[in-house]
Write a protein that holds these residues in place. Structure first.
Motif, PDB file in Angstrom:
ATOM      1  N   PHE A  63      29.219   2.981 -79.962  1.00 20.63           N
ATOM      2  CA  PHE A  63      28.771   1.586 -80.037  1.00 20.63           C
ATOM      3  C   PHE A  63      27.777   1.404 -81.180  1.00 20.63           C
ATOM      4  N   SER A  64      26.845   2.341 -81.341  1.00 18.20           N
ATOM      5  CA  SER A  64      25.822   2.222 -82.381  1.00 18.20           C
ATOM      6  C   SER A  64      26.444   2.112 -83.771  1.00 18.20           C
ATOM      7  N   ARG A  65      27.588   2.772 -83.969  1.00 14.52           N
ATOM      8  CA  ARG A  65      28.203   2.814 -85.291  1.00 14.52           C
ATOM      9  C   ARG A  65      29.360   1.837 -85.452  1.00 14.52           C
ATOM     10  N   LEU A  66      30.027   1.478 -84.359  1.00 12.53           N
ATOM     11  CA  LEU A  66      31.216   0.639 -84.440  1.00 12.53           C
ATOM     12  C   LEU A  66      31.020  -0.766 -83.880  1.00 12.53           C
ATOM     13  N   GLY A  67      29.979  -0.958 -83.078  1.00 13.38           N
ATOM     14  CA  GLY A  67      29.810  -2.240 -82.421  1.00 13.38           C
ATOM     15  C   GLY A  67      30.695  -2.328 -81.189  1.00 13.38           C
ATOM     16  N   ASN A  68      31.223  -3.509 -80.940  1.00 14.56           N
ATOM     17  CA  ASN A  68      31.990  -3.762 -79.718  1.00 14.56           C
ATOM     18  C   ASN A  68      33.366  -3.091 -79.812  1.00 14.56           C
ATOM     19  N   TYR A  69      33.504  -1.948 -79.158  1.00 16.56           N
ATOM     20  CA  TYR A  69      34.770  -1.221 -79.172  1.00 16.56           C
ATOM     21  C   TYR A  69      35.216  -1.008 -77.727  1.00 16.56           C
ATOM     22  N   ASP A  70      36.473  -0.674 -77.557  1.00 17.77           N
ATOM     23  CA  ASP A  70      37.039  -0.429 -76.235  1.00 17.77           C
ATOM     24  C   ASP A  70      36.815   1.034 -75.870  1.00 17.77           C
ATOM     25  N   SER A  71      35.994   1.285 -74.850  1.00 17.29           N
ATOM     26  CA  SER A  71      35.694   2.660 -74.467  1.00 17.29           C
ATOM     27  C   SER A  71      36.930   3.400 -73.964  1.00 17.29           C
ATOM     28  N   ALA A  72      37.996   2.665 -73.648  1.00 12.32           N
ATOM     29  CA  ALA A  72      39.241   3.323 -73.240  1.00 12.32           C
ATOM     30  C   ALA A  72      39.803   4.184 -74.365  1.00 12.32           C
ATOM     31  N   HIS A  73      39.484   3.852 -75.630  1.00 12.42           N
ATOM     32  CA  HIS A  73      39.924   4.697 -76.742  1.00 12.42           C
ATOM     33  C   HIS A  73      39.325   6.098 -76.612  1.00 12.42           C
ATOM     34  N   LEU A  74      38.032   6.165 -76.278  1.00 11.94           N
ATOM     35  CA  LEU A  74      37.404   7.470 -76.100  1.00 11.94           C
ATOM     36  C   LEU A  74      37.960   8.170 -74.868  1.00 11.94           C
ATOM     37  N   ASP A  75      38.143   7.444 -73.783  1.00 14.77           N
ATOM     38  CA  ASP A  75      38.697   8.045 -72.569  1.00 14.77           C
ATOM     39  C   ASP A  75      40.061   8.668 -72.845  1.00 14.77           C
ATOM     40  N   GLY A  76      40.890   7.959 -73.603  1.00  9.50           N
ATOM     41  CA  GLY A  76      42.215   8.477 -73.912  1.00  9.50           C
ATOM     42  C   GLY A  76      42.157   9.727 -74.768  1.00  9.50           C
ATOM     43  N   LEU A  77      41.286   9.741 -75.750  1.00 10.36           N
ATOM     44  CA  LEU A  77      41.129  10.917 -76.610  1.00 10.36           C
ATOM     45  C   LEU A  77      40.600  12.111 -75.832  1.00 10.36           C
ATOM     46  N   ALA A  78      39.721  11.837 -74.878  1.00 12.49           N
ATOM     47  CA  ALA A  78      39.065  12.927 -74.149  1.00 12.49           C
ATOM     48  C   ALA A  78      39.865  13.405 -72.948  1.00 12.49           C
ATOM     49  N   TRP A  79      40.468  12.478 -72.202  1.00 13.97           N
ATOM     50  CA  TRP A  79      41.043  12.836 -70.907  1.00 13.97           C
ATOM     51  C   TRP A  79      42.431  12.246 -70.687  1.00 13.97           C
ATOM     52  N   GLY A  80      43.065  11.813 -71.772  1.00 11.44           N
ATOM     53  CA  GLY A  80      44.398  11.245 -71.641  1.00 11.44           C
ATOM     54  C   GLY A  80      45.475  12.308 -71.538  1.00 11.44           C
ATOM     55  N   SER A  81      46.707  11.888 -71.676  1.00  9.19           N
ATOM     56  CA  SER A  81      47.826  12.825 -71.611  1.00  9.19           C
ATOM     57  C   SER A  81      47.739  13.820 -72.754  1.00  9.19           C
ATOM     58  N   SER A  82      48.391  14.949 -72.585  1.00  5.97           N
ATOM     59  CA  SER A  82      48.333  16.005 -73.590  1.00  5.97           C
ATOM     60  C   SER A  82      48.774  15.518 -74.960  1.00  5.97           C
ATOM     61  N   SER A  83      49.765  14.637 -74.985  1.00  3.70           N
ATOM     62  CA  SER A  83      50.288  14.156 -76.269  1.00  3.70           C
ATOM     63  C   SER A  83      49.312  13.236 -76.984  1.00  3.70           C
ATOM     64  N   ARG A  84      48.402  12.596 -76.243  1.00  9.53           N
ATOM     65  CA  ARG A  84      47.450  11.659 -76.849  1.00  9.53           C
ATOM     66  C   ARG A  84      46.050  12.235 -76.976  1.00  9.53           C
ATOM     67  N   ARG A  85      45.855  13.400 -76.419  1.00  6.89           N
ATOM     68  CA  ARG A  85      44.513  13.960 -76.386  1.00  6.89           C
ATOM     69  C   ARG A  85      44.083  14.425 -77.780  1.00  6.89           C
TER      70      ARG A  85
END
Length: 404
Positions: A63-85
């Motif tokens: 948030f500090s660097r990007l402003g209003n972003y969707d935290s689901a992007h981080l969730d997907g990168l961190a804990w999403g499916s193997s193909s999206r991780r």
């Protein structure tokens, strides 16, 4: 021998800010997954912390660097499916999220855990409970992803380490040894474990394992890129590298030209400059910084660079707190000009600001408007309709004078 480069304190401060992604402007329009991934690649890691009085610590630096972003992007990168991780969890700078490409760089640390040459509570537990740990590993292998609370024979909570029971300690040792990793998080941010070989993409598992020395050199390069300019301790602390190993690797990196020894005005320790670090003449930015933001997580470095004394007061008795419970410094330009105590009151859809403080010599009229704008942006990001600003103090009086 060439003379050592000398830098002013102001130049060093701007270098540090530029290296951390400040001063380049936030994205126009919608922030996408690629923006999130690029920030994490620049920083090298995000520290994880479960305190959720505002938002969990790993979300806030984005948030500090990007402003209003969707935290689901981080969730997907961190804990999403193997193909999206794109990220994985490990003990790097405390519990951390790191790019998957960095996983081979930490295999030496996992190997030391397995060999019993690392130190700490988990190794002591391993010496005492090796058979039990193996039983837990077999249980994960047979059953699949599970949390510590899923273990029927986890035992009672014990001792330090947040009152972890034997089941949690066993899973955490397996995690530290690289045998299991985080498959996902659930409920109240509870870690769910599975065998690493079933979580990491095949292409990551197939990456060659570098020597310990090569891995440590690369981790120090990543630290230098993220910090811009740093002391030996700063570089070592970023990925919590061993002291002796760091000293050896630094000398090698200097000899190779990957780090440039410099003198910084007012610093009482030798410093190192990343050769490709940007050296802007001016930084124009504003940001609220989480207590565990990599720009300020090392408190002595924060004081050295910004002349800003900062300690988180979560564990300080209420009567002894100076600034508040969960206090975020406010960055404006290239200075830390104030700090605000924040809390997300989700039932009432309000961002509470119990207190706001200016740094000595800073005028409220210079800070009130940009800080209020940043607080409004944070409320929008958190999905909160209102801001409850304080009325007392210099900032409170200025906000009252400004009206809506």
């Amino acid at each position: 021998m060439s003379r050592k480069l000398k830098l002013s304190a102001a130049s060093a401060r701007r270098i540090a800010l530029a290296a951390q992604g400040f001063g380049i402007g936030r994205p126009d329009g919608n922030v996408n997954r690629g923006h999130v991934k690029r920030v994490i690649d620049r920083l090298g890691l995000l520290q994880i912390d479960s305190v959720n009085v505002l938002a969990r610590a790993h979300y806030l630096p984005l948030f500090s660097r990007l402003g209003n972003y969707d935290s689901a992007h981080l969730d997907g990168l961190a804990w999403g499916s193997s193909s999206r991780r794109g990220l994985f969890e490990f003990w790097a700078h405390e519990a951390s999220l790191l790019p998957l490409a960095s996983q081979p760089l930490l295999r030496w640390r996992m190997a030391r855990a397995r060999e019993g040459t690392s130190k700490g509570t988990l190794q002591q537990f391993r010496r005492e409970k090796a058979n039990y740990i193996e039983d837990v590993r077999r249980h994960v292998e047979a059953r699949g992803p599970l949390a510590a609370s899923d273990l029927a024979d986890g035992g009672a909570k014990r001792g330090p380490w947040w009152g972890w029971n034997d089941g949690k300690l066993a899973l955490e040792w397996l995690f530290f040894a690289g045998i299991v990793t985080t498959a996902t998080r659930r409920g109240t941010f509870e870690r769910v474990y599975d065998l690493s070989e079933r979580v990491f993409p095949a292409e990551i598992q197939a990456l060659p394992t570098p020597s310990t020395e090569d891995a440590q050199r690369q981790l120090l390069r990543l630290s230098a890129r993220a910090l811009g300019i740093a002391t030996e301790f700063d570089l070592r602390d970023y990925f919590r590298l061993p002291v002796a190993d760091t000293k050896a690797r630094l000398g090698e990196l200097v000899d190779a030209g990957d780090l440039l020894p410099v003198e910084v005005e007012g610093w009482n320790r030798p410093a190192y400059l990343e050769p490709a670090a940007r050296q802007p003449r001016r930084i124009e930015t504003r940001a609220l910084l989480a207590p565990f933001d990599p720009l300020i997580w090392e408190r002595d470095r924060t004081e050295r660079i910004f002349d800003f004394f900062y300690r988180i007061e979560i564990y300080t008795p209420v009567a002894k707190r100076k600034h508040g419970y969960y206090v975020l410094p406010f960055l404006l330009g290239d200075r830390l000009v104030g700090r605000v105590d924040l809390k997300a009151d989700r039932p009432n859809s309000t961002l509470l600001v119990p207190a706001a403080h200016l740094e000595p010599g800073v005028e409220a009229r210079d800070v009130a408007a940009p800080m209020r704008e940043e607080l409004r942006l944070m409320a929008d990001w958190l999905g909160l309709e209102n801001n409850a600003l304080p009325r007392g103090g210099d900032l409170g009086h200025e906000w009252s004078r400004m009206g809506k």
